[in-house]
Scaffold this motif. Sequence first.
Motif, PDB file in Angstrom:
ATOM      1  N   ILE A  71      51.390  41.521  49.259  1.00 56.10           N
ATOM      2  CA  ILE A  71      51.010  40.500  48.287  1.00 56.10           C
ATOM      3  C   ILE A  71      50.296  41.213  47.153  1.00 56.10           C
ATOM      4  O   ILE A  71      49.326  41.937  47.380  1.00 56.10           O
ATOM      5  N   ASP A  72      50.812  41.045  45.950  1.00 57.73           N
ATOM      6  CA  ASP A  72      50.125  41.648  44.822  1.00 57.73           C
ATOM      7  C   ASP A  72      48.995  40.723  44.399  1.00 57.73           C
ATOM      8  O   ASP A  72      49.241  39.580  44.008  1.00 57.73           O
ATOM      9  N   ALA A  73      47.786  41.233  44.479  1.00 61.23           N
ATOM     10  CA  ALA A  73      46.646  40.405  44.105  1.00 61.23           C
ATOM     11  C   ALA A  73      46.671  40.162  42.597  1.00 61.23           C
ATOM     12  O   ALA A  73      47.034  41.038  41.826  1.00 61.23           O
ATOM     13  N   VAL A  74      46.356  38.936  42.219  1.00 66.68           N
ATOM     14  CA  VAL A  74      46.263  38.638  40.794  1.00 66.68           C
ATOM     15  C   VAL A  74      44.787  38.730  40.414  1.00 66.68           C
ATOM     16  O   VAL A  74      43.972  37.916  40.833  1.00 66.68           O
ATOM     17  N   HIS A  75      44.482  39.765  39.660  1.00 69.16           N
ATOM     18  CA  HIS A  75      43.084  39.956  39.280  1.00 69.16           C
ATOM     19  C   HIS A  75      42.734  39.093  38.082  1.00 69.16           C
ATOM     20  O   HIS A  75      43.491  39.009  37.126  1.00 69.16           O
TER      21      HIS A  75
END
Length: 356
Positions: A250-254
């Motif tokens: 899961i690509d974290a959304v910063h």
Amino acid sequence: MLQPILQLSEIEKAFPGVKALDKASLNVYPGKVMALLGENGAGKSTLMKVLTGIYSKDSGELRYKDQDVSFKGPRDSQQAGISIIHQELNLIPELTIAENIFLGREKTNAFGRILWSQMYAEADRLLARLNVKHSAKTPLGELSLGEQQMVEIAKALSFESKVIIMDEPTDALTDTETESLFSVINELREQGCGIVYISHRLKEIFEICDDITVLRDGKFIGQRTVAETDEDTLIEMMVGRKLDEQYPRIDAVHGKTSLEVKNLSGPGVDDVSFTLDQGEILGISGLMGAGRTELMKIIYGALKRQSGEVILNGKTINPDSLKKVLPMALLTFLRIAKEMVWFWAYQLKRTCRFAH
Ligand SMILES: Nc1ncnc2c1ncn2[C@@H]1O[C@H](COP(=O)(O)OP(=O)(O)O)[C@@H](O)[C@H]1O
Ligand SMILES: [Mg+2]
């Protein structure tokens, strides 16, 4: 074929709203270390509490030394030769190490007088066996958490049990303490003691255990020898899914930066900087005593800041006002982040493995 000294078969136990054990089974063999594995909440501790009579079972069978048994409580199971080292410590900080070890079964002479010197000498021998560098006269409260856990282990050894259950024993131990524990486990194994070793640290399982039993949702999933299994199989047995789905990427959304720590120094902390974005889980890793707790306390203002800056949502926070302005939620978050470190490091290791 080696016969088990202890057999738990199809044990069922329900708490209001939760079926903690659903036909859980476990065999313990003399002179062998049996790992009991399963995710959090799989029922490992409950199974051990049913065994030692802390909880009563709803159904199922318990056989020990070829007899059907049912223990009324820990004292009863201890007398039969089964000791348990609990995940949570059951010691009294105000008492000395020796008093804790022999609590409720103090050695006395014919007139009921407590034989203190004999008790202290025996406790000192147990501590030496575990490489604990404290006198048995030391109040328990002066020991680190890891050392207190070693006292709990010394207490279990003092019963000269035939079966010893260790429920996540290394959680609070340093690497050196863990090594001492492992050499004692090897000694116990040579003496023919059967050991149940509960841990989520797979590396330890492969190092110290002979066999593995896996529980999932209170159910018995399987028993394997360490030699015939590997980490991936065990994880699949534990979680009930194929390994490649276990940590979906899961690509974290910063989002925006919410906390910025610049060159922070204070007791046990020297020049630490990091930023924390909204939507980010930040792991803070390090050995015991590396300064993780101190860092959090300095940020929060519970320990004195010597130098450096803390910026929360773009606003510089001065040390005196920290307790007032830093929201409780952030403190809780930082605590959780710290607790997650081991899990996170393990996950990172696996993710890196998938990458190549
Ligand atoms: N005393 C209790 N009362 C109610 N539920 C409990 C109690 N002890 C354990 N449970 C529940 O039983 C399940 C198994 O817990 P536990 O045996 O502690 O798991 P493990 O040791 O494998 O992490 C969990 O869902 C837990 O919440
Ligand atoms: Mg447990």
